[in-house]
Design an enzyme around this catalytic site. Structure first.
Site, short mmCIF file in Angstrom:
data_model
loop_
_atom_site.label_atom_id
_atom_site.label_comp_id
_atom_site.label_asym_id
_atom_site.label_seq_id
_atom_site.Cartn_x
_atom_site.Cartn_y
_atom_site.Cartn_z
N TYR A 182 5.25 41.30 10.84
CA TYR A 182 5.05 41.50 9.40
C TYR A 182 3.56 41.31 9.15
CZ TYR A 182 6.67 36.48 9.22
OH TYR A 182 6.90 35.14 9.44
N ASP A 208 0.72 35.25 -14.19
CA ASP A 208 0.69 36.01 -12.94
C ASP A 208 -0.68 35.75 -12.32
OD1 ASP A 208 0.44 37.75 -10.87
OD2 ASP A 208 1.13 39.52 -11.98
N ASP A 247 3.82 29.27 -12.78
CA ASP A 247 4.69 30.24 -12.13
C ASP A 247 4.74 31.50 -13.01
OD1 ASP A 247 7.01 29.61 -9.76
OD2 ASP A 247 7.21 31.49 -10.89
N THR A 270 14.70 27.44 2.93
CA THR A 270 14.43 27.51 1.49
C THR A 270 15.06 28.78 0.90
OG1 THR A 270 12.41 28.80 1.83
CG2 THR A 270 12.16 26.39 1.75
N LYS A 329 -2.31 35.68 5.59
CA LYS A 329 -2.29 34.22 5.81
C LYS A 329 -3.48 33.79 6.69
CE LYS A 329 1.50 32.79 3.62
NZ LYS A 329 1.43 31.87 2.46
N THR A 347 16.14 33.64 2.14
CA THR A 347 17.23 34.59 1.86
C THR A 347 16.81 35.63 0.82
OG1 THR A 347 18.10 32.71 0.62
CG2 THR A 347 19.32 33.37 2.54
#
Ligand SMILES: NC(=O)c1ccc[n+]([C@@H]2O[C@H](COP(=O)([O-])OP(=O)(O)OC[C@H]3O[C@@H](n4cnc5c(N)ncnc54)[C@H](O)[C@@H]3O)[C@@H](O)[C@H]2O)c1
Length: 258
Positions: free
Chosen positions: A157, A68, A42, A195, A164, A199
């Protein structure tokens, strides 16, 4: 269950963007419960460390690595470090980000950022991992995409949708080329999942309860999915139970794609 006993899993994006459990964290925990050693990568060191501490508290094995993954040298560095300790049996690619808007509303830098996270980092990691898997003559890759890679949702979007879709096509191309080498590549397509990512990234300004209710209404089953439900399907695809399955785009969406 020990479906992944002795296996080593590279979990790209195995932290969680906020408090609670996201798709990557749930998958990391489930792989470890099934006996895998999980390499949690991560860019946020605290997020990776939290996932690792949950796994270790349950008696599982995991290692945190900060990188990264949009940077090719950092993706290669993560793979090199993992290979130094053994092989890589599973690459589980969970990174994803989005920005709302159609092509006119999407700024060029946002377009590039979304493609870097959703597609280019997956390319960097796959490119680093595949030669090692090929040398072993086995391996499984699982990419977390989205229903948005197949069809339109309630709003546009487009950078997310297009990146994707490209991720899905990349996975299928890998699946075709590497089928004869013992390596499988499959894709999970979540619908609305409850998840912290939603938010934090998808609708940061929305009232959380209204947002959850609106997302649930989109789904024939009348509810959002859980990150555990996404992780279970990903684990199936990564496991030997799916040994004759490659190149599939598998919705986990409560019937939303019907
Ligand atoms: N929640 C949903 O409704 C939903 C629906 C469809 C698809 N998805 C997909 O699920 C995935 C998100 O799952 P999550 O809940 O675990 O999200 P998350 O944002 O909580 O976790 C992703 C982790 O990836 C890390 N990360 C981001 N960019 C990185 C980079 N460049 N290098 C290294 N680490 C990086 C973040 O720090 C974070 O900890 C995405 O691929 C998303 O498109 C989610």
């Amino acid at each position: 269950m020990t479906r992944f006993a002795g296996r080593r899993v590279l979990l790209a994006g195995g932290g969680s963007i906020g408090p609670g459990v996201g798709n990557g964290k749930a998958a990391a925990i489930l792989y470890a419960r099934e006996g895998a050693e999980v390499f949690v990568i991560d860019r946020n060191p605290d997020a990776a460390a939290e996932t690792v501490s949950i796994i270790e508290a349950e008696g599982g094995r995991a290692l945190a690595h900060t990188a990264d993954l949009t940077r090719p040298e950092e993706a290669q560095g993560a793979v090199t470090r993992m290979l130094a300790g053994g092989g890589i049996d599973v690459l589980h690619y969970n990174l994803g980000t989005s920005v709302k808007g159609g092509v006119v509303e999407t700024a060029p830098e946002d377009w590039t950022r979304v493609f870097d996270v959703n597609l280019n980092a997956a390319y960097h990691l796959s490119r680093a991992v595949l030669p090692a898997m090929e040398a072993e003559g086995k391996g499984a890759l699982v990419y977390v995409s989205s229903l948005a890679g197949l069809r339109s949702g309630p709003y546009s979007y487009v950078a997310y949708e297009a990146s994707k879709a490209a991720l899905q096509r990349m996975a299928q191309s890998i699946a075709r080329v590497y089928a004869e080498k013992g390596i499988r590549a499959n894709v999970v397509l979540p619908g609305p999942i409850d998840t912290p990512h939603v938010t934090a990234i998808v609708a940061p300004d929305a009232d959380p309860e209204e947002l959850a209710a609106a997302r649930a209404r989109l789904v024939p089953m009348g509810r959002q999915g859980t990150p555990w439900e996404v992780a279970e399907v990903a684990l199936f695809l990564a496991s030997d139970a799916a040994s004759f399955v490659t190149g599939v785009l598998l919705p986990v969406d409560g019937g939303m794609s019907l």
